[in-house]
Design a protein around this motif. Structure first.
Motif, PDB file in Angstrom:
ATOM      1  N   VAL A   1      -4.638  41.059 -36.453  1.00 16.96           N
ATOM      2  CA  VAL A   1      -3.738  40.068 -35.879  1.00 16.96           C
ATOM      3  C   VAL A   1      -3.378  40.486 -34.465  1.00 16.96           C
ATOM      4  O   VAL A   1      -3.509  41.652 -34.090  1.00 16.96           O
ATOM      5  N   VAL A   2      -2.906  39.522 -33.690  1.00 20.56           N
ATOM      6  CA  VAL A   2      -2.289  39.802 -32.396  1.00 20.56           C
ATOM      7  C   VAL A   2      -0.837  40.160 -32.647  1.00 20.56           C
ATOM      8  O   VAL A   2      -0.223  39.705 -33.622  1.00 20.56           O
TER       9      VAL A   2
ATOM     10  N   TYR B   1      -5.241  35.489 -29.565  1.00 17.88           N
ATOM     11  CA  TYR B   1      -6.202  35.683 -30.662  1.00 17.88           C
ATOM     12  C   TYR B   1      -7.494  34.913 -30.367  1.00 17.88           C
ATOM     13  O   TYR B   1      -8.603  35.445 -30.543  1.00 17.88           O
ATOM     14  N   ILE B   2      -7.361  33.666 -29.909  1.00 22.03           N
ATOM     15  CA  ILE B   2      -8.548  32.870 -29.601  1.00 22.03           C
ATOM     16  C   ILE B   2      -9.302  33.458 -28.411  1.00 22.03           C
ATOM     17  O   ILE B   2     -10.536  33.403 -28.349  1.00 22.03           O
ATOM     18  N   LYS B   3      -8.578  34.032 -27.475  1.00 25.87           N
ATOM     19  CA  LYS B   3      -9.229  34.703 -26.347  1.00 25.87           C
ATOM     20  C   LYS B   3     -10.169  35.796 -26.849  1.00 25.87           C
ATOM     21  O   LYS B   3     -11.264  35.992 -26.307  1.00 25.87           O
ATOM     22  N   ARG B   4      -9.743  36.483 -27.907  1.00 21.98           N
ATOM     23  CA  ARG B   4     -10.582  37.541 -28.495  1.00 21.98           C
ATOM     24  C   ARG B   4     -11.673  36.968 -29.395  1.00 21.98           C
ATOM     25  O   ARG B   4     -12.759  37.531 -29.496  1.00 21.98           O
ATOM     26  N   HIS B   5     -11.388  35.808 -30.021  1.00 14.31           N
ATOM     27  CA  HIS B   5     -12.339  35.215 -30.971  1.00 14.31           C
ATOM     28  C   HIS B   5     -12.588  33.749 -30.618  1.00 14.31           C
ATOM     29  O   HIS B   5     -12.207  32.838 -31.369  1.00 14.31           O
TER      30      HIS B   5
ATOM     31  N   SER C   1       5.610  32.486 -29.191  1.00 18.44           N
ATOM     32  CA  SER C   1       4.806  32.754 -30.389  1.00 18.44           C
ATOM     33  C   SER C   1       3.433  32.087 -30.341  1.00 18.44           C
ATOM     34  O   SER C   1       2.438  32.695 -30.772  1.00 18.44           O
ATOM     35  N   LEU C   2       3.344  30.862 -29.845  1.00 21.63           N
ATOM     36  CA  LEU C   2       2.043  30.201 -29.801  1.00 21.63           C
ATOM     37  C   LEU C   2       1.092  30.893 -28.828  1.00 21.63           C
ATOM     38  O   LEU C   2      -0.131  30.766 -28.950  1.00 21.63           O
ATOM     39  N   ASN C   3       1.632  31.638 -27.866  1.00 23.59           N
ATOM     40  CA  ASN C   3       0.776  32.418 -26.981  1.00 23.59           C
ATOM     41  C   ASN C   3       0.060  33.530 -27.741  1.00 23.59           C
ATOM     42  O   ASN C   3      -1.010  33.983 -27.326  1.00 23.59           O
TER      43      ASN C   3
END
Length: 324
Positions: free
Chosen positions: A138-139, A232-236, A225-227
Motif C-alpha cells: 500500500v501507499v 499508487y497508480i503512479k507506481r502501478h 487521502s485520494l492523493n
C-alpha cells in the motif's frame, strides 16, 4: 452578475456522467447489504467514567465488516427519568486519520436533548484496529489497502462499518430509531452520505466538506487521502482502469440518487482536499430534499457558523419549526 454569482452558477450546473451503470451499482449493494443484514453486531457496552456530572458515557464495541471490533461512545444526559421519551441520536464519523475523541466533544448535541453515537474509523487515530488481510503493498495511509479486490478493500470495510454503526446506534437505550442522523466532516462527511444512501434507518444527513465524491476527479487533484491512490497508480499504471472501477462503487457521484432523506451539505470553494467540483457533482444528483451551504473564502474547514447551520437544520427535521 459578479464573479461569486458566476462561480455559484457554474457549480450548480455541474453534471458529470456517472462512472458506473446504475443497475450494476444497485445490484452490488443490495447483495452486500443482504449478506450483512442478518449478521449479529456482537455489541458490548460498558459504562465509562466522565468528569461531567450531567453526562453519561458508555464505551460500545460492535463488529464491523469483517468482524473487526469497532469502538464507539454512546453519550446521553445523566439520569434520565424512567418515563422519558426516546430521543434523536447523532451518529458521527471523524475526518481522515482522526478518531472519535473524548465524549465532551459532543456536548452541544446533549444540550439540544439528543443522544450521540460517536464512532472510530478502523485503523486510523482511535482505538479501533483493522483485521483486513494485507495481501499486497500500500501507499502510506489506509485507502489503498486491497484497492484491486473490492471485497477485501479498505473502502468496502469502512463503508460497511458505517452502515452497521447506524444499526448499532438504533439499538442503544433511549434512542428514537426513527430519528437517527449521520453527521461528519471530510471523511466523516463522505461516510455520512454513504451511510445515508445505504441504510434506511438514517432519517437525516449533515455532510460537511464531504470526501468520496467524484473520486476520479479527486485522485487527479486532491492533496489528501485520494492523493494516496494517485501515488499508487503512479507506481502501478497498468491498474488504472481496475482502480477507477473499484472506486465507482463507493463514489457519491453514483450513489447520490439513493439518498431519500433530508440532507445538508457544506462546501469550501478554496478547499483543495474535498474540492467544490467534487461535492457539487454529487450534490446536484441528489433527488431528496437538500440544502447546500457555500463558503467562497473557506478551505478545508468547518467553521462555527456552519456547525450552527447543521444544528438548526436537524432541529427543523426533528423538532418541526422551532426557531432560536
Amino acid at each position: 452578475m459578479n464573479t461569486i454569482e458566476l462561480r455559484k452558477k457554474e457549480l450548480g450546473n455541474l453534471y458529470p456522467e456517472p462512472t458506473i451503470n446504475e443497475q450494476v451499482l444497485n445490484r452490488f449493494w443490495e447483495e452486500a447489504l443482504k449478506a450483512y443484514g442478518d449478521k449479529p453486531l456482537h455489541m458490548v457496552s460498558q459504562p465509562d467514567a466522565t468528569p461531567y456530572p450531567y453526562m453519561e458515557v458508555s464505551k460500545v464495541t460492535y463488529h464491523g465488516y469483517d468482524d473487526t471490533p469497532i469502538h464507539a461512545w454512546y453519550i446521553t444526559r445523566a439520569k434520565p427519568s424512567s418515563d422519558e421519551k426516546p430521543r434523536p441520536c447523532i451518529v458521527t464519523f471523524p475526518g481522515y486519520s482522526g478518531d472519535r475523541g473524548l465524549p465532551e466533544r459532543y456536548a452541544h448535541w446533549l444540550m439540544l436533548g439528543y443522544t450521540v453515537f460517536a464512532v472510530d474509523v478502523r485503523g486510523q487515530g482511535g482505538e479501533t484496529g483493522n483485521l483486513l488481510p494485507l495481501d499486497s503493498g500500500v501507499v502510506k495511509g489506509w485507502v489503498t489497502q486491497g484497492i484491486t479486490d473490492i471485497r477485501r478493500s479498505y473502502y468496502m470495510a469502512v463503508v460497511m462499518d458505517a452502515v452497521r454503526a447506524v444499526d448499532a446506534a438504533s439499538q442503544q437505550p433511549g434512542v428514537d430509531p426513527k430519528k437517527i442522523a449521520v453527521v461528519g466532516g471530510s471523511q466523516g462527511g463522505g461516510l455520512s452520505l454513504l451511510a445515508g444512501a445505504l441504510n434506511p434507518k438514517v432519517a437525516a444527513i449533515v455532510a460537511d466538506i464531504p470526501n468520496m465524491c467524484r473520486m476520479d476527479y479527486g485522485i487527479l487533484h486532491s492533496v489528501s487521502s485520494l492523493n494516496e491512490i494517485a501515488q499508487y497508480i503512479k507506481r502501478h499504471p497498468e491498474q488504472l482502469d481496475q482502480i477507477l472501477e473499484h472506486l465507482s462503487y463507493f463514489d457519491m457521484l453514483n450513489l447520490a440518487p439513493r439518498i431519500q432523506v433530508p440532507v445538508m451539505v457544506s462546501v469550501g470553494w478554496k478547499d483543495m482536499v474535498c474540492m467544490p467540483e467534487t461535492i457539487y457533482a454529487a450534490y446536484n444528483r441528489m433527488k431528496a430534499a437538500k440544502e447546500i451551504r457555500d463558503y467562497p473564502f473557506s478551505g478545508h474547514e468547518v467553521n462555527e457558523y456552519q456547525k450552527r447551520e447543521g444544528v438548526l437544520f436537524l432541529e427543523r427535521i426533528f423538532n418541526g419549526n422551532r426557531t432560536w
